[in-house]
Design a protein around this motif. Structure first.
Motif, PDB file in Angstrom:
ATOM      1  N   UNK A 234      21.287   9.025  12.899  1.00  0.00           N
ATOM      2  CA  UNK A 234      21.158   9.802  14.303  1.00  0.00           C
ATOM      3  C   UNK A 234      22.268   9.856  14.799  1.00  0.00           C
ATOM      4  N   UNK A 235      23.193   8.814  15.005  1.00  0.00           N
ATOM      5  CA  UNK A 235      24.332   8.758  15.880  1.00  0.00           C
ATOM      6  C   UNK A 235      25.584   9.675  15.255  1.00  0.00           C
ATOM      7  N   UNK A 236      25.650   9.614  14.052  1.00  0.00           N
ATOM      8  CA  UNK A 236      26.521  10.550  13.333  1.00  0.00           C
ATOM      9  C   UNK A 236      26.046  12.136  13.355  1.00  0.00           C
ATOM     10  N   UNK A 237      24.938  12.395  13.249  1.00  0.00           N
ATOM     11  CA  UNK A 237      24.282  13.691  13.340  1.00  0.00           C
ATOM     12  C   UNK A 237      24.607  14.105  14.733  1.00  0.00           C
ATOM     13  N   UNK A 238      24.609  13.445  15.870  1.00  0.00           N
ATOM     14  CA  UNK A 238      24.988  14.025  17.153  1.00  0.00           C
ATOM     15  C   UNK A 238      26.448  14.203  17.166  1.00  0.00           C
TER      16      UNK A 238
ATOM     17  N   UNK B 104      25.858  15.589  24.296  1.00  0.00           N
ATOM     18  CA  UNK B 104      26.818  14.459  24.956  1.00  0.00           C
ATOM     19  C   UNK B 104      26.017  13.416  25.460  1.00  0.00           C
ATOM     20  N   UNK B 105      24.785  13.322  26.093  1.00  0.00           N
ATOM     21  CA  UNK B 105      24.485  12.124  26.812  1.00  0.00           C
ATOM     22  C   UNK B 105      23.919  11.510  25.373  1.00  0.00           C
ATOM     23  N   UNK B 106      23.251  12.105  24.401  1.00  0.00           N
ATOM     24  CA  UNK B 106      22.750  11.211  23.380  1.00  0.00           C
ATOM     25  C   UNK B 106      23.951  10.493  22.624  1.00  0.00           C
ATOM     26  N   UNK B 107      24.917  11.178  22.327  1.00  0.00           N
ATOM     27  CA  UNK B 107      26.173  10.806  21.565  1.00  0.00           C
ATOM     28  C   UNK B 107      26.615   9.600  22.459  1.00  0.00           C
TER      29      UNK B 107
ATOM     30  N   UNK C  48      26.722   3.095  16.519  1.00  0.00           N
ATOM     31  CA  UNK C  48      26.138   3.508  15.649  1.00  0.00           C
ATOM     32  C   UNK C  48      26.373   5.025  15.262  1.00  0.00           C
ATOM     33  N   UNK C  49      27.776   5.262  15.241  1.00  0.00           N
ATOM     34  CA  UNK C  49      28.135   6.501  14.936  1.00  0.00           C
ATOM     35  C   UNK C  49      29.250   6.237  13.735  1.00  0.00           C
TER      36      UNK C  49
ATOM     37  N   UNK D  80      31.714  11.625  10.524  1.00  0.00           N
ATOM     38  CA  UNK D  80      31.594  12.667  11.482  1.00  0.00           C
ATOM     39  C   UNK D  80      32.580  13.726  11.561  1.00  0.00           C
ATOM     40  N   UNK D  81      33.867  13.038  11.509  1.00  0.00           N
ATOM     41  CA  UNK D  81      34.981  13.973  11.962  1.00  0.00           C
ATOM     42  C   UNK D  81      35.130  15.300  10.809  1.00  0.00           C
TER      43      UNK D  81
END
Length: 263
Positions: free
Chosen positions: A50-54, A198-201, A209-210, A215-216
């Motif tokens: 979920x973190x990577x998705x955001x 932005x808030x979720x990330x 948890x990212x 993600x990059x």
């Protein structure tokens, strides 16, 4: 970077590009990106997915927002106000998410989406006003308040609570409440979506948890897809966005129905 094969990495990047395109045109890219991450990273914690998705999605959404802002007539101040309310709503929804069963929410969302699809199909003129109509004339104060509270706060709350199809709901809500054409609504939705992402990330980053390296890489493709999608929406107009909107709505209903069936 998690231990994945080159083939998996390539497929995830292609999914990120496609999701960016969908998100830019009408929202709902998470319908593709999140399942792709879950399939590609089966041994990774759900919170990391979920973190990577955001982290990926916010890059493509931001790129699409910039592309739209250069050509689409958007009231940036109003979009930011709706976005800030959506940010608060998203955080509130996330707070209550642990106590809500997705099995209860799925049937409700499916019914709402089918109602939306029927409305769009039966109202061919929905969202086809000339581009700029929603920004060239004054908007009643009551509509602005409704957009901030219901579209921003309500859909933001849904994003934090459950999530799938948030961008699509934003486009539909902005079109219905502010009487925007679909292109302008898509552009405005991107600004709001950047705020919710932005808030979720920020929360996911705080929790550690990212998967930043993955993600990059994926974000580059998501950005490219988002910018291409924004340009296509601007060039092809509301009719094109309407067709993509209906496709995404029915796809989302099918996905939720499949999840409910297998729950």
């Amino acid at each position: 970077m998690p231990d994945i094969t080159l083939t998996t990495l390539i497929l995830l990047c292609l999914a990120a590009a496609a999701a960016g395109w969908i998100d830019a045109v009408v929202g709902g890219g998470g319908l593709l990106l999140l399942p792709a991450l879950l399939l590609g990273l089966p041994h990774v914690l759900a919170a990391q997915v979920l973190g990577t998705n955001k982290a990926v999605a916010i890059v493509g959404t931001s790129g699409a927002a910039v592309t739209f802002l250069r050509k689409a007539p958007v009231r940036v101040g109003l979009a930011v106000r709706i976005g800030l309310m959506a940010l608060g709503g998203s955080m509130t929804g996330a707070f209550f998410a642990a106590g809500i069963s997705s099995e209860v929410l799925r049937p409700v969302i499916m019914v709402v989406l089918l109602g939306v699809a029927a409305f769009v199909l039966l109202r061919p003129s929905f969202g086809t006003a000339a581009a700029g109509d929603g920004t060239d004339r004054p908007v009643a104060r009551t509509r602005i308040i409704t957009a901030i509270v219901l579209v921003g706060g309500g859909i933001g709350f849904y994003d934090g609570l459950f999530g799938p199809g948030t961008g699509t709901f934003l486009v539909l809500g902005l079109t219905a409440v502010l009487h925007l054409d679909l292109v302008t609504a898509s552009a405005t939705a991107k600004i709001v979506n950047v705020c919710t992402n932005a808030g979720a990330l920020a929360m996911f980053a705080y929790q550690g948890t990212v998967l930043w390296q993955l993600a990059a890489v994926m974000a580059v493709f998501n950005l490219a897809g988002g910018m291409i999608g924004a340009r296509m929406a601007l060039n092809r107009g509301s009719g094109f966005v309407r067709a993509v909107l209906l496709t995404v709505v029915f796809s989302l209903v099918a996905k939720l129905g499949f999840d409910q069936w297998n729950a």
